[in-house]
Structures are given as structure tokens and as C-alpha cells.
Design a protein around this motif. Structure first.
Motif, mmCIF file in Angstrom:
data_model
loop_
_atom_site.group_PDB
_atom_site.id
_atom_site.type_symbol
_atom_site.label_atom_id
_atom_site.label_comp_id
_atom_site.label_asym_id
_atom_site.label_seq_id
_atom_site.Cartn_x
_atom_site.Cartn_y
_atom_site.Cartn_z
ATOM 1 N N ASN A 282 33.243 50.493 41.583
ATOM 2 C CA ASN A 282 32.246 49.455 41.373
ATOM 3 C C ASN A 282 32.682 48.258 42.206
ATOM 4 O OD1 ASN A 282 31.037 46.983 39.959
ATOM 5 N ND2 ASN A 282 30.041 48.641 38.840
ATOM 6 N N ASP A 283 31.731 47.516 42.740
ATOM 7 C CA ASP A 283 32.095 46.356 43.564
ATOM 8 C C ASP A 283 32.992 45.385 42.807
ATOM 9 O OD1 ASP A 283 30.747 47.269 45.763
ATOM 10 O OD2 ASP A 283 28.924 46.111 45.381
ATOM 11 N N ILE A 284 32.769 45.240 41.502
ATOM 12 C CA ILE A 284 33.590 44.323 40.708
ATOM 13 C C ILE A 284 35.042 44.781 40.674
ATOM 14 C CG2 ILE A 284 33.980 43.494 38.342
ATOM 15 C CD1 ILE A 284 30.978 43.267 38.047
ATOM 16 N N PHE A 285 35.266 46.105 40.704
ATOM 17 C CA PHE A 285 36.639 46.615 40.684
ATOM 18 C C PHE A 285 37.421 46.181 41.927
ATOM 19 C CE2 PHE A 285 35.260 50.535 37.969
ATOM 20 C CZ PHE A 285 35.048 49.688 36.897
ATOM 21 N N LYS A 286 36.706 45.986 43.035
ATOM 22 C CA LYS A 286 37.366 45.539 44.271
ATOM 23 C C LYS A 286 37.709 44.056 44.193
ATOM 24 C CE LYS A 286 34.203 48.641 46.707
ATOM 25 N NZ LYS A 286 33.083 48.687 47.662
ATOM 26 N N LEU A 287 36.872 43.292 43.503
ATOM 27 C CA LEU A 287 37.038 41.836 43.443
ATOM 28 C C LEU A 287 37.926 41.391 42.289
ATOM 29 C CD1 LEU A 287 33.290 40.882 44.098
ATOM 30 C CD2 LEU A 287 35.158 40.925 45.761
ATOM 31 N N TYR A 288 38.041 42.252 41.271
ATOM 32 C CA TYR A 288 38.847 41.922 40.093
ATOM 33 C C TYR A 288 40.309 41.750 40.509
ATOM 34 C CZ TYR A 288 39.782 41.985 35.039
ATOM 35 O OH TYR A 288 40.115 41.636 33.754
ATOM 36 N N SER A 289 41.021 40.869 39.816
ATOM 37 C CA SER A 289 42.435 40.662 40.120
ATOM 38 C C SER A 289 43.293 41.028 38.907
ATOM 39 C CB SER A 289 42.689 39.203 40.494
ATOM 40 O OG SER A 289 44.039 38.996 40.854
ATOM 41 N N PRO A 290 44.131 42.087 39.039
ATOM 42 C CA PRO A 290 44.306 42.931 40.234
ATOM 43 C C PRO A 290 43.133 43.906 40.398
ATOM 44 C CG PRO A 290 45.578 43.823 38.427
ATOM 45 C CD PRO A 290 44.985 42.547 37.912
ATOM 46 N N GLY A 291 42.974 44.442 41.614
ATOM 47 C CA GLY A 291 41.938 45.433 41.844
ATOM 48 C C GLY A 291 42.139 46.659 40.970
ATOM 49 N N ILE A 292 41.033 47.296 40.579
ATOM 50 C CA ILE A 292 41.103 48.424 39.647
ATOM 51 C C ILE A 292 41.185 49.751 40.410
ATOM 52 C CG2 ILE A 292 39.973 49.592 37.730
ATOM 53 C CD1 ILE A 292 40.982 46.705 37.153
ATOM 54 N N GLY A 329 36.657 63.998 44.922
ATOM 55 C CA GLY A 329 36.674 62.548 44.768
ATOM 56 C C GLY A 329 37.936 61.959 45.386
ATOM 57 N N GLU A 330 37.853 60.686 45.757
ATOM 58 C CA GLU A 330 38.973 60.010 46.407
ATOM 59 C C GLU A 330 39.678 59.095 45.415
ATOM 60 O OE1 GLU A 330 39.793 56.695 49.945
ATOM 61 O OE2 GLU A 330 37.744 57.308 49.447
ATOM 62 N N LEU A 331 40.999 59.234 45.298
ATOM 63 C CA LEU A 331 41.789 58.329 44.475
ATOM 64 C C LEU A 331 42.047 57.056 45.278
ATOM 65 C CD1 LEU A 331 43.439 57.690 41.916
ATOM 66 C CD2 LEU A 331 45.405 58.784 43.030
ATOM 67 N N VAL A 332 41.449 55.956 44.835
ATOM 68 C CA VAL A 332 41.616 54.663 45.506
ATOM 69 C C VAL A 332 42.626 53.852 44.691
ATOM 70 C CG1 VAL A 332 40.483 52.557 46.280
ATOM 71 C CG2 VAL A 332 39.252 54.737 46.346
ATOM 72 N N ILE A 333 43.802 53.631 45.254
ATOM 73 C CA ILE A 333 44.884 52.959 44.543
ATOM 74 C C ILE A 333 44.837 51.455 44.818
ATOM 75 C CG2 ILE A 333 47.380 52.788 44.246
ATOM 76 C CD1 ILE A 333 47.547 55.731 45.145
ATOM 77 N N ARG A 334 44.672 50.704 43.731
ATOM 78 C CA ARG A 334 44.703 49.245 43.821
ATOM 79 C C ARG A 334 45.815 48.729 42.905
ATOM 80 N NH1 ARG A 334 38.527 49.799 43.449
ATOM 81 N NH2 ARG A 334 37.862 49.927 45.633
ATOM 82 N N GLY A 335 45.739 47.512 42.464
ATOM 83 C CA GLY A 335 46.861 46.927 41.758
ATOM 84 C C GLY A 335 46.919 47.157 40.259
ATOM 85 N N SER A 336 45.964 47.875 39.680
ATOM 86 C CA SER A 336 45.890 47.996 38.217
ATOM 87 C C SER A 336 46.771 49.099 37.651
ATOM 88 C CB SER A 336 44.446 48.250 37.785
ATOM 89 O OG SER A 336 43.994 49.515 38.238
#
Length: 337
Positions: A282-292, A329-336
């Protein structure tokens, strides 16, 4: 407003009306009309404001060149993106799309199918609500082109195009385990659709196969129709009852949104207090700190594959195949996490 006729476009283009008809009905390549001439005719038609009589086209050709798309909720970012890509893909072949949302209501879904049927759409692309099996079987009995997306009904012989829910979820839970998390909660809905069942099964199987995992399933099943306005409160209460959890996997992006609200209410820091992973981006997951961190669904690939198969069924006049198209599906690793 004066109605523009095919013969007027033909006169401007310097061709016969039948050539204009072939181009505007998507049969230029079939009739070996050059790309340059076809483009010229389309530009002239657009310039003079030509609007085809769809009823007449349907009666003459037997095709409406309209596809029906039925999804759970067209306002959901996944389905909205799916619809846009699908629309762009089928437009290349001269088709248009009519959108509808079931809101996960089988009666509404059946009514929408009936509406599309009476509008004589050429094919149906459906993310069905639970309980729509008989309606879809009825379409198949009438040899109507049908492709199911995002979810399907085991035992109903359709072409199904969807993300690999099982494999993708195991990938996400495996990632959490490798990061050292041991008490991983799973938040899902009680809608017994196959994609949700596969995600929950993958969660349990990955824990069972891991020697480092605590042999415990911490699962919350929320009533889909009770998500609003109670979703945040339900997840908050669940987390308080299971304070030992060190990670949580949300089975859909809208559950993830409620979950983030709950964690903010509790004051639990991500990832210091609890790690978070969600199925679907979700676009919010990219903007959330940390990213989800999330499993990103390959929406473009799903839509493209569905478009290819529905047009293939229509133009070859063949019955829907019992085919399962699974896309990783692609595992997108962010800071969460």
C-alpha cells in the motif's frame, strides 16, 4: 449533435466504409490493413467525434467488445490498479471494461453477473465473493468466457490467475523466523475464501517446519463485516491478550492499516517492540516510518495474464480451461521487521 457516419470518415480518409468499419472494430490486422492507415482512420474518427452504436455493432458481429470486471471493492488499491492495467491491456485489442464491486456480498455479486449478462458482455473477469459458485457454473454451462482473479473455487473448472498465496506467505513467515522472531501472530478475516485459507495454512506450515519456532499458532480471525468501525479495537484487544508476541503478520493490506492504528494506540514501537509484515503493499506502507515490510502482489502480471486468457477464449471461441496460473509475490523488505 449531428451523428457522424462511417462513410464520412471513409471520405476524409480516402477509403471505403468497410475499411473504416474493420479498423474501428479491431479487425485491422485480420484484414491486413496497414498500421499507418489504421492509425490515420482512428485519429480521424476521434477528431470528428465518431461514437459507434454498440447495439448495432453487437447485432452485426455477435460481439459487444465489452468485458465485465467484478471485484471485491474497486476503491481498494489492489483492485483499482488491477482494473487500470487490465483496461489498458484489453484496449490494445479493441475492448472496453465495465467495473463492478461485490463488497463481498454473494447476492450483489450474482445481481451484477445478471446485469452484465443482459448487457451482452463478451467475457467475465471475476474476483468472486464467497457463495458465487453456482452463478459462475451457470456461465460455464453457457460456454461464456470466464477468468477468475485473486481467488477461485476449488472444483469449479475455470481459468484462475492469482498470486501464489501459499508460497508467498511462507516466504514472509520464513523471513521473520530468520530474523529471530519466535512468537509470530497472524491476523486474518473469517471469510473462508481460498486465498485466505492458503495464507493461514502457509503460516502454520512454516512454523511447524521450523525448529526455531515456538509450536504455537496465535491467530485472530476477524468478522469481515465487523471491520468497520471495530477493526482497530478488535486488533488492540487481541494484542493485549497476547503481549508476548514479537511479530505480527497481517493477511491483507486493509487489516494492516487497522493494525498500524492499533499499534499507535498501544504505543508499541515498530520494530523495537513488535515487527510487522503485511500481505499486499500500500502506498502508506512506503511512507510510514519505519516502512512496512510486505508481500507485494504482481498486479501488472496478474492483469496481463488475465487479459491474455479472456481475449484468447473470446477470439478462439473456446471454453474456459481448468487452468491455474500462479505468479510469485515479491518480499519487499523495509524497516518494520
Amino acid at each position: 449533435m449531428k451523428k457522424v457516419l462511417l462513410k464520412e470518415i471513409a471520405s476524409i480518409a480516402g477509403v471505403v466504409p468497410s475499411t473504416v468499419s474493420c479498423v474501428l472494430n479491431g479487425k485491422a490486422k485480420e484484414r491486413r490493413i496497414s498500421d499507418d492507415l489504421a492509425q490515420k482512420i482512428k485519429e480521424i474518427a476521434e477528431g470528428v467525434g465518431y461514437i459507434p452504436n454498440q447495439v448495432a455493432v453487437s447485432l452485426r458481429t455477435g460481439y459487444s467488445r465489452i468485458l465485465g470486471l467484478i471485484v471485491e471493492d474497486i476503491s481498494n488499491i489492489f483492485f483499482a490498479t488491477l482494473a487500470k492495467v487490465l483496461e489498458d491491456e484489453v484496449q490494445k485489442h479493441g475492448y472496453r471494461v465495465v467495473y463492478c464491486s461485490t463488497e463481498n456480498d454473494k447476492q450483489k455479486g450474482t445481481e451484477l453477473l445478471n446485469m452484465l449478462y443482459h448487457r451482452q458482455v463478451d467475457g467475465y473477469i471475476i474476483a468472486p465473493a464467497l457463495g458465487m459458485e453456482e452463478s459462475i457454473k451457470s456461465l460455464l454451462k453457457q460456454h461464456k468466457p470466464v477468468v477468475l482473479v485473486d481467488r477461485f473455487f476449488p472444483g469449479v473448472g475455470t481459468t484462475n490467475v492469482l498470486v501464489d498465496n501459499y508460497g508467498s506467505t511462507r516466504k514472509a513467515i520464513g523471513f521473520l523466523l530468520r530474523q529471530g522472531y519466535k512468537r509470530i501472530a497472524f491476523v486474518t478475516t473469517n471469510r473462508q475464501m481460498v486465498q485466505m485459507q492458503e495464507r493461514e495454512k502457509a503460516y502454520k506450515d512454516e512454523l511447524a517446519d521450523s525448529l526455531s519456532a515456538v509450536d504455537e499458532h496465535i491467530v485472530l480471525n476477524i468478522d469481515y463485516f465487523n471491520l468497520y468501525p471495530a477493526g482497530r479495537e478488535i486488533i488492540t484487544a487481541f494484542l493485549l491478550q497476547n503481549e508476548g508476541v514479537d511479530a505480527v503478520f497481517f493477511a491483507t493490506n486493509y487489516l494492516g492499516m487497522y493494525g498500524l492504528q492499533s499499534l499507535k494506540t498501544l504505543g508499541w514501537k515498530i520494530p523495537d517492540r513488535i515487527a510487522v509484515v503485511c500481505f499486499d503493499d500500500n502506498d502508506i506502507f512506503k511512507l510510514y516510518s519505519p516502512g512496512i515490510t510486505c508481500i507485494r502482489q504482481p498486479i501488472h502480471e496478474i492483469a496481463t495474464a488475465a487479459a491474455k486468457r479472456i481475449i484468447g477464449q473470446i477470439e478462439s471461441d473456446r471454453q474456459p480451461e481448468n487452468e491455474q496460473v500462479l505468479i510469485e509475490g515479491e518480499l519487499v523488505i523495509r524497516g518494520s521487521a
